[in-house]
Enzyme design. Structure first.
Site, PDB file in Angstrom:
ATOM      1  N   ASP A  31       1.007  -1.100   0.195  1.00 63.10           N
ATOM      2  CA  ASP A  31       0.019  -0.021  -0.099  1.00 63.10           C
ATOM      3  C   ASP A  31       0.999   1.174   0.114  1.00 63.10           C
ATOM      4  O   ASP A  31       1.879   1.195   0.747  1.00 63.10           O
ATOM      5  CB  ASP A  31      -0.895  -0.015   1.274  1.00 63.10           C
ATOM      6  N   ASN A  87     -12.585  -2.896   3.158  1.00 61.19           N
ATOM      7  CA  ASN A  87     -13.342  -1.797   3.184  1.00 61.19           C
ATOM      8  C   ASN A  87     -14.619  -1.949   2.120  1.00 61.19           C
ATOM      9  O   ASN A  87     -13.994  -2.110   1.158  1.00 61.19           O
ATOM     10  CB  ASN A  87     -12.728  -0.589   3.301  1.00 61.19           C
ATOM     11  N   GLN A  94     -13.606   2.949   1.693  1.00 54.75           N
ATOM     12  CA  GLN A  94     -13.495   2.309   0.470  1.00 54.75           C
ATOM     13  C   GLN A  94     -13.326   3.308  -0.674  1.00 54.75           C
ATOM     14  O   GLN A  94     -14.364   4.240  -0.653  1.00 54.75           O
ATOM     15  CB  GLN A  94     -14.216   1.139  -0.140  1.00 54.75           C
ATOM     16  N   VAL A  96     -11.158   2.646  -3.478  1.00 55.28           N
ATOM     17  CA  VAL A  96     -10.800   2.282  -4.813  1.00 55.28           C
ATOM     18  C   VAL A  96     -12.023   1.088  -5.119  1.00 55.28           C
ATOM     19  O   VAL A  96     -12.013  -0.177  -4.436  1.00 55.28           O
ATOM     20  CB  VAL A  96      -9.694   1.526  -4.961  1.00 55.28           C
ATOM     21  N   HIS A 100     -10.377  -5.419  -3.307  1.00 52.20           N
ATOM     22  CA  HIS A 100      -8.757  -5.567  -2.670  1.00 52.20           C
ATOM     23  C   HIS A 100      -8.966  -6.140  -1.262  1.00 52.20           C
ATOM     24  O   HIS A 100      -9.996  -5.598  -0.603  1.00 52.20           O
ATOM     25  CB  HIS A 100      -7.915  -4.313  -2.902  1.00 52.20           C
ATOM     26  N   HIS A 102      -6.909  -5.569   2.272  1.00 53.24           N
ATOM     27  CA  HIS A 102      -5.755  -5.165   3.035  1.00 53.24           C
ATOM     28  C   HIS A 102      -5.100  -6.208   3.746  1.00 53.24           C
ATOM     29  O   HIS A 102      -5.723  -6.838   4.519  1.00 53.24           O
ATOM     30  CB  HIS A 102      -5.893  -3.789   3.928  1.00 53.24           C
TER      31      HIS A 102
HETATM   32  P1  AMP Z   1      -9.741   1.302   0.143  1.00 52.53           P
HETATM   33  O1  AMP Z   1      -9.620   2.804   0.843  1.00 52.53           O
HETATM   34  O2  AMP Z   1      -9.892   0.233   1.060  1.00 52.53           O
HETATM   35  O3  AMP Z   1     -10.369   1.515  -1.248  1.00 52.53           O
HETATM   36  O4  AMP Z   1      -8.064   1.234  -0.415  1.00 52.53           O
HETATM   37  C1  AMP Z   1      -7.417   1.826  -1.445  1.00 52.53           C
HETATM   38  C2  AMP Z   1      -6.209   1.575  -1.092  1.00 52.53           C
HETATM   39  O5  AMP Z   1      -5.255   1.815  -2.116  1.00 52.53           O
HETATM   40  C3  AMP Z   1      -5.502   2.750  -0.059  1.00 52.53           C
HETATM   41  O6  AMP Z   1      -4.873   2.300   1.130  1.00 52.53           O
HETATM   42  C4  AMP Z   1      -4.318   3.600  -0.674  1.00 52.53           C
HETATM   43  O7  AMP Z   1      -3.477   4.049  -0.069  1.00 52.53           O
HETATM   44  C5  AMP Z   1      -4.070   2.403  -2.000  1.00 52.53           C
HETATM   45  N1  AMP Z   1      -3.508   2.933  -3.144  1.00 52.53           N
HETATM   46  C6  AMP Z   1      -4.121   3.861  -3.687  1.00 52.53           C
HETATM   47  N2  AMP Z   1      -3.257   4.066  -4.798  1.00 52.53           N
HETATM   48  C7  AMP Z   1      -2.178   3.310  -4.788  1.00 52.53           C
HETATM   49  C8  AMP Z   1      -0.967   2.938  -5.599  1.00 52.53           C
HETATM   50  N3  AMP Z   1      -0.478   3.702  -6.700  1.00 52.53           N
HETATM   51  N4  AMP Z   1      -0.088   1.870  -5.222  1.00 52.53           N
HETATM   52  C9  AMP Z   1      -0.262   1.440  -4.005  1.00 52.53           C
HETATM   53  N5  AMP Z   1      -1.463   1.647  -3.284  1.00 52.53           N
HETATM   54  C10 AMP Z   1      -2.305   2.676  -3.770  1.00 52.53           C
END
Ligand code: AMP
Length: 115
Positions: A31, A87, A94, A96, A100, A102
């Protein structure tokens, strides 16, 4: 047409990230904004499922594969113990909408969910 997610763009090589582990269906990155000493993301290569509820209904074997890969990277990159967080929904944090997991590890025993 919906925009490809940040994870799809990473998989395509459009956004740089080190892929720590990979199978035919799943890949793992760190992350970018770690919330624990170990913070990895286990991501299906397919962006078809927005969140874990859609994935569980649509492809439970892929969800099981994600859990197995989470265990493997928790061993390879940490001490083997981990917290697995999905999430689900903007209200739960959430950001993205390409499912996925974590994988959080290291010094979590005193955490709020750690008992
Ligand atoms: P969520 O908030 O559960 O949707 O998680 C999305 C996660 O993706 C967050 O913890 C971000 O820090 C992570 N994230 C977003 N862009 C990138 C990236 N380019 N490389 C690695 N992690 C990322």
């Amino acid at each position: 047409m919906t925009e490809p997610s940040v994870f799809t763009r990473i998989l395509r090589g459009e956004i740089p990230a080190e892929i720590l582990a990979e199978t035919e269906n799943v890949f793992v990155i760190r992350d970018i904004a770690p919330q624990a000493p170990l913070h990895l993301l286990v991501i299906p290569k397919s962006g078809d499922y927005r969140d874990v509820t859609e994935l569980a209904a649509g492809d439970p074997a892929l969800l099981a594969e994600m859990v197995a890969i989470a265990k493997r990277v928790a061993i390879d990159y940490g001490d083997g113990d981990f917290r697995l967080v999905f999430n689900t929904g903007a209200g739960a944090g959430q950001t993205v909408f390409h499912v996925h997991a974590h994988v959080l590890g290291g010094g979590l025993a005193e955490g709020s969910l750690g008992g």
